[in-house]
Design a protein around this motif. Sequence first.
Motif, PDB file in Angstrom:
ATOM      1  N   HIS A 152       0.839  -1.203   0.000  1.00  0.00           N
ATOM      2  CA  HIS A 152       0.000   0.000   0.000  1.00  0.00           C
ATOM      3  C   HIS A 152       0.876   1.256   0.000  1.00  0.00           C
ATOM      4  O   HIS A 152       1.888   1.308   0.685  1.00  0.00           O
ATOM      5  CB  HIS A 152      -0.894   0.026   1.238  1.00  0.00           C
ATOM      6  N   GLY A 153       0.458   2.244  -0.770  1.00  0.00           N
ATOM      7  CA  GLY A 153       1.147   3.532  -0.733  1.00  0.00           C
ATOM      8  C   GLY A 153       2.333   3.605  -1.689  1.00  0.00           C
ATOM      9  O   GLY A 153       2.442   2.803  -2.620  1.00  0.00           O
ATOM     10  N   PRO A 154       3.239   4.581  -1.457  1.00  0.00           N
ATOM     11  CA  PRO A 154       4.375   4.774  -2.356  1.00  0.00           C
ATOM     12  C   PRO A 154       5.233   3.513  -2.459  1.00  0.00           C
ATOM     13  O   PRO A 154       5.208   2.665  -1.569  1.00  0.00           O
ATOM     14  CB  PRO A 154       5.178   5.896  -1.690  1.00  0.00           C
ATOM     15  N   ALA A 161     -14.626   5.497 -12.786  1.00  0.00           N
ATOM     16  CA  ALA A 161     -13.348   5.914 -12.191  1.00  0.00           C
ATOM     17  C   ALA A 161     -12.261   4.879 -12.466  1.00  0.00           C
ATOM     18  O   ALA A 161     -11.122   5.210 -12.800  1.00  0.00           O
ATOM     19  CB  ALA A 161     -13.516   6.123 -10.691  1.00  0.00           C
ATOM     20  N   PHE A 162     -12.634   3.610 -12.323  1.00  0.00           N
ATOM     21  CA  PHE A 162     -11.727   2.483 -12.565  1.00  0.00           C
ATOM     22  C   PHE A 162     -11.190   2.562 -13.993  1.00  0.00           C
ATOM     23  O   PHE A 162      -9.988   2.442 -14.244  1.00  0.00           O
ATOM     24  CB  PHE A 162     -12.540   1.199 -12.345  1.00  0.00           C
ATOM     25  N   GLN A 163     -12.094   2.822 -14.918  1.00  0.00           N
ATOM     26  CA  GLN A 163     -11.688   2.875 -16.320  1.00  0.00           C
ATOM     27  C   GLN A 163     -10.947   4.176 -16.648  1.00  0.00           C
ATOM     28  O   GLN A 163     -10.056   4.192 -17.490  1.00  0.00           O
ATOM     29  CB  GLN A 163     -12.912   2.671 -17.210  1.00  0.00           C
ATOM     30  N   ALA A 164     -11.307   5.259 -15.953  1.00  0.00           N
ATOM     31  CA  ALA A 164     -10.673   6.560 -16.238  1.00  0.00           C
ATOM     32  C   ALA A 164      -9.175   6.537 -15.962  1.00  0.00           C
ATOM     33  O   ALA A 164      -8.407   7.210 -16.637  1.00  0.00           O
ATOM     34  CB  ALA A 164     -11.342   7.661 -15.419  1.00  0.00           C
ATOM     35  N   VAL A 165      -8.765   5.770 -14.949  1.00  0.00           N
ATOM     36  CA  VAL A 165      -7.326   5.723 -14.644  1.00  0.00           C
ATOM     37  C   VAL A 165      -6.654   4.479 -15.243  1.00  0.00           C
ATOM     38  O   VAL A 165      -5.464   4.288 -15.058  1.00  0.00           O
ATOM     39  CB  VAL A 165      -7.036   5.768 -13.114  1.00  0.00           C
ATOM     40  N   ASP A 166      -7.413   3.644 -15.955  1.00  0.00           N
ATOM     41  CA  ASP A 166      -6.917   2.364 -16.481  1.00  0.00           C
ATOM     42  C   ASP A 166      -6.500   1.410 -15.363  1.00  0.00           C
ATOM     43  O   ASP A 166      -5.399   0.860 -15.370  1.00  0.00           O
ATOM     44  CB  ASP A 166      -5.756   2.569 -17.468  1.00  0.00           C
ATOM     45  N   ALA A 167      -7.377   1.255 -14.378  1.00  0.00           N
ATOM     46  CA  ALA A 167      -7.130   0.279 -13.319  1.00  0.00           C
ATOM     47  C   ALA A 167      -7.413  -1.122 -13.846  1.00  0.00           C
ATOM     48  O   ALA A 167      -8.055  -1.286 -14.892  1.00  0.00           O
ATOM     49  CB  ALA A 167      -8.016   0.571 -12.106  1.00  0.00           C
ATOM     50  N   ALA A 168      -6.912  -2.145 -13.126  1.00  0.00           N
ATOM     51  CA  ALA A 168      -7.174  -3.534 -13.484  1.00  0.00           C
ATOM     52  C   ALA A 168      -7.182  -4.387 -12.233  1.00  0.00           C
ATOM     53  O   ALA A 168      -6.517  -4.046 -11.250  1.00  0.00           O
ATOM     54  CB  ALA A 168      -6.113  -4.052 -14.454  1.00  0.00           C
ATOM     55  N   GLY A 169      -7.938  -5.484 -12.283  1.00  0.00           N
ATOM     56  CA  GLY A 169      -7.993  -6.404 -11.155  1.00  0.00           C
ATOM     57  C   GLY A 169      -8.886  -5.893 -10.042  1.00  0.00           C
ATOM     58  O   GLY A 169     -10.021  -6.324  -9.910  1.00  0.00           O
ATOM     59  N   LEU A 170      -8.345  -4.990  -9.253  1.00  0.00           N
ATOM     60  CA  LEU A 170      -9.110  -4.509  -8.095  1.00  0.00           C
ATOM     61  C   LEU A 170      -8.903  -3.024  -7.873  1.00  0.00           C
ATOM     62  O   LEU A 170      -7.889  -2.457  -8.267  1.00  0.00           O
ATOM     63  CB  LEU A 170      -8.684  -5.268  -6.831  1.00  0.00           C
ATOM     64  N   PRO A 199      -6.078  -1.406  -2.276  1.00  0.00           N
ATOM     65  CA  PRO A 199      -6.723  -1.048  -1.016  1.00  0.00           C
ATOM     66  C   PRO A 199      -6.364  -2.015   0.106  1.00  0.00           C
ATOM     67  O   PRO A 199      -5.909  -3.130  -0.148  1.00  0.00           O
ATOM     68  CB  PRO A 199      -8.216  -1.163  -1.357  1.00  0.00           C
ATOM     69  N   GLY A 200      -6.575  -1.567   1.335  1.00  0.00           N
ATOM     70  CA  GLY A 200      -6.379  -2.435   2.500  1.00  0.00           C
ATOM     71  C   GLY A 200      -7.087  -3.767   2.273  1.00  0.00           C
ATOM     72  O   GLY A 200      -8.202  -3.811   1.756  1.00  0.00           O
ATOM     73  N   PHE A 201      -6.419  -4.867   2.632  1.00  0.00           N
ATOM     74  CA  PHE A 201      -6.936  -6.203   2.311  1.00  0.00           C
ATOM     75  C   PHE A 201      -6.829  -7.107   3.526  1.00  0.00           C
ATOM     76  O   PHE A 201      -6.580  -8.301   3.407  1.00  0.00           O
ATOM     77  CB  PHE A 201      -6.137  -6.779   1.122  1.00  0.00           C
ATOM     78  N   THR A 202      -7.015  -6.544   4.724  1.00  0.00           N
ATOM     79  CA  THR A 202      -7.030  -7.383   5.918  1.00  0.00           C
ATOM     80  C   THR A 202      -8.414  -8.015   6.010  1.00  0.00           C
ATOM     81  O   THR A 202      -9.328  -7.643   5.255  1.00  0.00           O
ATOM     82  CB  THR A 202      -6.763  -6.553   7.192  1.00  0.00           C
ATOM     83  N   SER A 203      -8.575  -8.955   6.950  1.00  0.00           N
ATOM     84  CA  SER A 203      -9.869  -9.647   7.025  1.00  0.00           C
ATOM     85  C   SER A 203     -10.999  -8.678   7.384  1.00  0.00           C
ATOM     86  O   SER A 203     -12.161  -8.952   7.100  1.00  0.00           O
ATOM     87  CB  SER A 203      -9.793 -10.793   8.027  1.00  0.00           C
ATOM     88  N   THR A 204     -10.662  -7.535   8.002  1.00  0.00           N
ATOM     89  CA  THR A 204     -11.710  -6.577   8.365  1.00  0.00           C
ATOM     90  C   THR A 204     -11.733  -5.355   7.446  1.00  0.00           C
ATOM     91  O   THR A 204     -12.480  -4.411   7.693  1.00  0.00           O
ATOM     92  CB  THR A 204     -11.533  -6.091   9.823  1.00  0.00           C
TER      93      THR A 204
END
Length: 354
Positions: free
Chosen positions: A99-101, A286-295, A318-323
């Motif tokens: 996550h992050g830089p 938004a996902f398509q505007a930045v050319d995101a993929a997967g998640l 994004p954060g992917f912990t169980s919570t």
Amino acid sequence: NKLRVGLLFGGCSGEHEVSIVSASAIAKAILADGNSQKYELLPFYIQKDGIWQGVEVSQQVLDSKQPLQTSTDSDSLKAKLWQFPPQVTEVDVWFPILHGPNGEDGTVQGLLSLMQVPFVGTGVLGSAVGMDKIVMKMAFAQAGLPQVKYMAINRSQVWSNPCVFPKLGDEIEANLGYPCFVKPANLGSSVGISKVRSRSELEVALDNAASYDRRIIVEAGVKAREVECAVLGNDNPQASVVGEITYNSDFYDYETKYTEGKADLFIPAKLTLEITAKVQEMAIQAFQAVDAAGLARVDFFYVEATGEVLINEINTLPGFTSTSMYPQLWAASGVSFAELVDRLILAALERFRK
Ligand code: ATP
Ligand code: MG
Ligand code: MG
Ligand code: MG
């Protein structure tokens, strides 16, 4: 024979600890029934100083959920940054959960692209665009997505010439007013973000944001509910149910995000069908505007008084912990954590198939 999944976590960022917790949850899912028949786990931990660890040490970090203490002197560090554990050549598909830089921003995605191995998530372009709040907002504006008014500022305007400041302050006040939010352009977890209500707070906030990043964004503050939507897929992405975050603090700052009990997630958010559909549609745009993929997790402001939905930002890892919100939104949409991990790996393979 099983597909070897290289789980890449830790990293040179303020979100190092969160990454370890996210990776532990994903590791567990890869080893869960259903996935363990298909996948073999090869964890790789990136220390805070940037050095990669092999699978044995990395597994220990996953088990303890504690970062390794580092004390590499800067001379040997440079050499070690070019050394990768030999097991990296065994990886069939990478799952970066940084996550992050230095991980969410396209840098690691560039390295993995050079390795010519498929990887989960967004590529170089989308990661970089999604990380930089100034360029991200330009892409959203181009896609016609409504958002708050903002100004892009460079560190040199804040630091180099003190005489520039009164004018800059006047301009910010005239364009955006108070309260406004001052943010380093390329960070996450609310690090370096301030909500300001006066000229003196503005000066302190700009100086603070400038200590994190050359690029700074100042946004008009809105009074709104905060809702988020998860996106999954490649060229035909799906949107999850919508979730809402509530808290008692001044805004959703670092402490509120990471102190147990300070924030509550409501899934699904109490919204009309119409607003829910609008958020979902905007999340995919938004996902398509930045050319995101997967998640990606897309964050919004819902101004209940006017019915307006404004986009705040996209997070490509994004954060992917169980919570965390991202997997919880999918769980509420009928995709379990283990199934989600499976679908992300399959999406990575699909995206890189020639
Ligand atoms: P993340 O951890 O989701 O990556 P981030 O560090 O990228 O967060 P933002 O989502 O831009 O930061 O902002 C963090 C929080 O600050 C928001 O969730 C919200 O509470 C508050 N905030 C940010 N910008 C605004 C704004 N323009 N108006 C009102 N509140 C805002
Ligand atoms: Mg963010
Ligand atoms: Mg983030
Ligand atoms: Mg956010």
